[in-house]
Write a protein that holds these residues in place. Structure first.
Motif, PDB file in Angstrom:
ATOM      1  N   ASN C  87       0.806  -1.216   0.000  1.00 38.55           N
ATOM      2  CA  ASN C  87       0.000   0.000   0.000  1.00 38.55           C
ATOM      3  C   ASN C  87       0.840   1.268   0.000  1.00 38.55           C
ATOM      4  N   GLY C  88       2.147   1.103  -0.044  1.00 41.49           N
ATOM      5  CA  GLY C  88       3.008   2.272  -0.139  1.00 41.49           C
ATOM      6  C   GLY C  88       3.064   3.091   1.129  1.00 41.49           C
ATOM      7  N   LEU C  89       2.966   2.442   2.293  1.00 40.65           N
ATOM      8  CA  LEU C  89       3.068   3.171   3.559  1.00 40.65           C
ATOM      9  C   LEU C  89       4.534   3.312   3.923  1.00 40.65           C
ATOM     10  N   ARG C  90       4.913   4.511   4.288  1.00 41.01           N
ATOM     11  CA  ARG C  90       6.296   4.721   4.718  1.00 41.01           C
ATOM     12  C   ARG C  90       6.427   4.276   6.164  1.00 41.01           C
ATOM     13  N   ARG C  91       7.521   3.585   6.455  1.00 46.40           N
ATOM     14  CA  ARG C  91       7.745   3.207   7.827  1.00 46.40           C
ATOM     15  C   ARG C  91       8.412   4.382   8.540  1.00 46.40           C
ATOM     16  N   ARG C  92       7.750   4.953   9.472  1.00 40.41           N
ATOM     17  CA  ARG C  92       8.281   6.113  10.169  1.00 40.41           C
ATOM     18  C   ARG C  92       7.824   5.987  11.616  1.00 40.41           C
ATOM     19  N   PRO C  93       8.593   5.270  12.430  1.00 39.14           N
ATOM     20  CA  PRO C  93       8.123   5.019  13.790  1.00 39.14           C
ATOM     21  C   PRO C  93       7.834   6.331  14.518  1.00 39.14           C
ATOM     22  N   GLY C  94       6.747   6.381  15.202  1.00 41.29           N
ATOM     23  CA  GLY C  94       6.353   7.586  15.924  1.00 41.29           C
ATOM     24  C   GLY C  94       4.862   7.594  16.105  1.00 41.29           C
TER      25      GLY C  94
END
Lengths: 159, 418, 258
Positions: C87-94
């Motif tokens: 789905n093109g989600l960026r992994r950006r923990p937070g």
């Protein structure tokens, strides 16, 4: 009294300056719209006039009611109309001078589609997504799911 | 009782201009902050997927609740027929309008896509209390607008009581709707309570009257119009009753939660180990917003000078406002800070902050936006009282006291500042 | 001042009693009717339209999942990674990270037993997100999939407040290079779509496919309303439960062994 006269004078000067600035570059040239190969799903004249209404109707049907019309899909429009650069990479249709942007800039209307929708095709064939006849798989999906190409029935999901 | 006369304020004073400019600057700053959040996305604010609603919502709910409460003074005059409050009715209606617009300003500018607000009108979903609120808020603006018109246009004065009655009913429904925004959320332990709707109504009585009192005293001080102890005493009495009612409903809300074993988690969070929320609850909401005003107002008995009554009332009303803001902060932010009970009684962990207390750290964009809401309300009031006769020229005791009452009362004393 | 108490003012009543009161009631009634009228009309129209559209009381298709926590590995997150990638989600923990699907670890404090399994949008029959959405952007399709219609979403985040599963996220950043099949934009709410475009094309959701590929087979996808389907058969064979069944929202995602 004096104050009011000054106010009107300043306003008049500003307005005329604005008019001069607005017209100093002459009329905006009619854009050259990039041509896509092949035929559009509807005559060009109809599309030019009614594409926004068509897209609106289709988006209601496809998103909310799960009714499919394979011809009219935004993804399909984009995959046909996106230009490709020398390296064969698709350009965004809303980039400056590209298919959507050239006309919309000329008429001064900002399309809201690409706030959410992808403006360039990505591994999507002309069939687009969600039709009853699935097109070639996107690269990412193929990597995730090697057997998806079989497009088997839903009962495949069993353990 | 003498017929009240109203007059626009002169609006030439340096204080008036400073206030005007300050409000305008704050509003522009708020607008800038909203545009910045719109351009960058809400990640520049302290709000996120854990603390979903933040500062703008606390202030907006405060303003909307206070708006419906500010109308009470007018309702007392035209619905319950107390002539004493009649001279205050215009200011009361104006304040109700201004506060509501200020609250909506905060709410709308904080939306992810304020430009798409029209969707709420085009495709209303009437299972959503939000959709109802859109009609309740706009309806309130229209009804109170007519109400003000009937009050201020001599030929239409006879329609004032029915308009006041409709406005009164409407404001009760409106506050119920505001309370239900939270009361209908079964998923979150802090909100799932039917008491929230009546709690919001009594809160609106107290907060609305507190804001009204502050504006009234401020306006009369600023324009050097006489303000008698008689009318202030009445406002004082009302404020005591409203503040006590809020404390009662807060107690009921927490006691019902404490009694239900499943809700003891959220209660021990708010009441004992919630850090800032526990501090705000006991320190500001209960002590400053409840106990202090009661002590101040009940401590002063009759036969005091108008000056002293006004000072006490100002302090008490300011304390009520502070307490109300704290109460909404604890309810709205604290309610989100406490983890969702997806598996009651279990220890839940994940990479997405399940089972942990969320921390809210307000940043400047949403704080500036939140503060611009009250500035909008203030600007509307400042401009309106200058353009139209909202404020009575005098509320001295000779004016407000009815003829039969004068004999047994202490000598009239009025505030007449230099 | 005259002490504490609500003694009435001695002023004469300012309105004539009965006629005015009747007029008041009539006016109030009119106001209430005027408020309710648009709502009732739209509601009635919706009811009629829905009956026309759906006809049968029970839809033929209701897509659902069965997640077997006994087969789900604690340290495997293939489903989450597949969802992000597809789905093109960026992994950006937070805390403002988008998380359509996440692995949750649940420990019973009494016994110390730990289970790990994925949680995503539960595609409820009576979802709180659908009820609270002021514009109907949050809606349930005839096939049971709950989606956000981003054309209507105004970004009020009421659905994030209402969802008991924390399955909704808010897009708080500018998004570029979305996948053509997964539109997502700043200022709108989003959540698991059950990979709707794959499902209607007869394919499995990305997470289910990844779980199979990883060899765990902890996720079963199918049509809950098809008694001959694999999902319904499996649900008939084993004991399952849903998360927060007490809320009565009727999730389409069933769990085993949680």
């Amino acid at each position: 009294m004096h104050r009011r006269a000054v106010f009107w004078a300043v306003l008049a000067v500003l307005l005329s300056l604005g008019a001069v600035w607005a017209s100093h570059r002459g009329p905006v040239p009619v854009p050259v719209v990039a041509q896509a190969a092949g035929h559009c799903v509807l005559p060009v004249a109809v599309m030019r006039r009614e594409h926004m209404m068509l897209l609106r109707r289709v988006r209601e049907a496809v998103v909310r009611r799960d009714v499919h019309d394979g011809r009219l899909r935004l993804t399909r429009c984009i995959s046909c109309h996106a230009q490709r650069n020398a390296a064969g990479v698709a350009l965004a249709v809303n980039a400056r001078g590209q298919f959507c942007a050239s006309c919309h800039a000329y008429v001064g209307v900002r399309p809201d589609c690409f706030a959410c929708h992808a403006a360039r095709p990505e591994g999507v064939g002309p069939g687009g997504f969600g039709g009853t006849v699935p097109g070639p798989l996107p690269v990412a999906a193929a990597a995730v799911m090697p057997h998806a190409q079989t497009a088997a029935g839903l009962s495949e999901g069993g353990p | 009782m003498a017929k009240a006369t109203y007059r626009e304020i002169a609006g030439c004073g340096i204080t008036y201009r400073i206030l005007l400019v300050a409000c305008a600057i704050l509003i522009l700053a708020g607008l800038g902050a909203a545009l910045y959040m719109r351009a960058q996305g809400h990640h520049v604010s302290g709000m996120n997927n854990q603390i979903v609603w933040g500062m703008p919502h606390v202030v907006a709910v405060f303003l909307i609740v206070a708006a419906s409460g500010a109308l009470n003074v007018a309702s007392i005059a035209s619905v319950f027929g107390r002539a004493l409050y009649k001279p205050l009715a215009r200011l009361s209606g104006l304040l109700a309008l201004a506060l509501l617009v200020g609250g909506l300003w905060d709410l709308v500018l904080d939306l992810g896509r304020p430009g798409h607000l029209l969707a709420a009108v085009l495709y209303p979903n009437f299972r959503s209390i939000f959709a109802w609120n859109i009609y309740l808020y706009t309806g309130f603006l229209v009804i109170v607008g007519f109400y003000l018109w009937f009050m201020m246009e001599r030929r239409l004065n006879r329609y004032t009581p029915p308009a006041g009655f409709v406005a009164f009913l409407w404001r009760l429904v409106l506050t119920t709707g505001t309370g239900s925004i939270f009361g209908f959320l079964a998923a979150r332990s802090a909100y799932d309570s039917a008491v929230l709707a009546p709690l919001f109504i009594v809160m609106s009585f107290a907060l609305g009257l507190a804001v009204f009192t502050l504006v009234l005293i401020g306006a009369f001080r600023g324009t050097a119009r006489p303000l008698g102890a008689h009318i202030l005493g009445r406002l004082q009495t009302l404020l005591v009753i409203f503040v006590a009612s809020v404390l009662y409903f807060v107690a009921v809300y927490h006691l019902t939660n404490l009694y239900r074993a499943g809700d003891r988690g959220i209660e021990s969070f708010v009441l004992v180990r919630g850090g800032i929320f526990t501090g705000l609850f006991w320190g500001v909401q209960v002590v400053v917003g409840g106990v202090v005003p009661l002590v101040l107002l009940l401590g002063r008995r009759a036969h005091t000078s108008a000056h002293k009554v006004a000072r006490t009332l100002t302090m008490a009303a300011a304390a009520v406002v502070a307490g109300g803001l704290a109460q909404l902060y604890v309810l709205i932010i604290g309610g989100q800070s406490y983890p969702l009970q997806m598996f009651p009684g279990m220890i839940v962990t994940s990479r997405f902050y399940d089972g942990v207390v969320h921390h809210y750290d307000p940043r400047w964009p949403e704080t500036v936006l939140a503060l611009s809401g009250p500035a909008v309300a203030a600007l509307i009031v400042l401009i309106a009282v200058r353009l139209l006769p909202f404020l009575p020229t005098s509320l001295a005791d000779e004016v407000t006291r009815s003829p039969g009452e004068g004999a047994s009362s202490p000598p009239a004393s009025t505030v007449a500042p230099a | 001042m005259s002490g504490i108490g609500l003694e009435p003012d001695s002023d004469q009543p300012s309105e004539p009693a009965d006629a005015t009161r009747r007029k008041l009631l009539a006016l109030a009634g009119t106001a209430v009717a005027l408020t309710l009228a648009p709502g009732v009309t739209v509601w009635a129209r919706d009811l009629v339209a829905r009956r026309d559209r759906e006809g049968a009381p029970r839809a033929k298709v209701r897509y659902g999942l069965l997640i077997d926590a006994r087969r789900c590995h604690t340290d495997c997150s293939a489903c989450v990674r597949a969802c992000e990638q597809y789905n093109g989600l960026r992994r950006r923990p937070g805390p403002d990270n988008a998380q359509w699907i996440r692995k949750v670890t649940v420990t019973d404090p009494q016994t110390g037993v730990t289970r790990s399994f994925p949680v995503m949008c539960q595609h409820c029959e009576h979802g709180a997100c659908v009820d609270v959405c002021p514009t109907g952007a949050s809606f349930r399709r005839p096939d049971g999939i709950v989606l956000v219609d981003k054309h209507r979403c105004i970004g009020c985040r009421y659905c994030l407040m209402a969802c008991p599963y924390k399955a909704r996220s808010f897009v708080a950043r500018n998004v570029r290079d979305q996948k053509p099949w997964a539109p997502r934009g700043k200022g709108t709410a989003e959540g698991c779509t059950l990979c709707v475009e794959r499902v209607v094309a007869g394919k499995l959701p990305a997470c289910v496919a990844a779980c199979q590929r990883a060899g765990h087979g902890a996720m079963v996808f199918g049509n809950l309303h098809d008694p001959q389907g694999a999902l319904a058969k499996r649900l008939a064979a084993v004991t399952t439960e849903t998360i927060r069944a007490d809320l009565g929202m009727g999730p389409s995602v069933h769990y085993r062994g949680i």
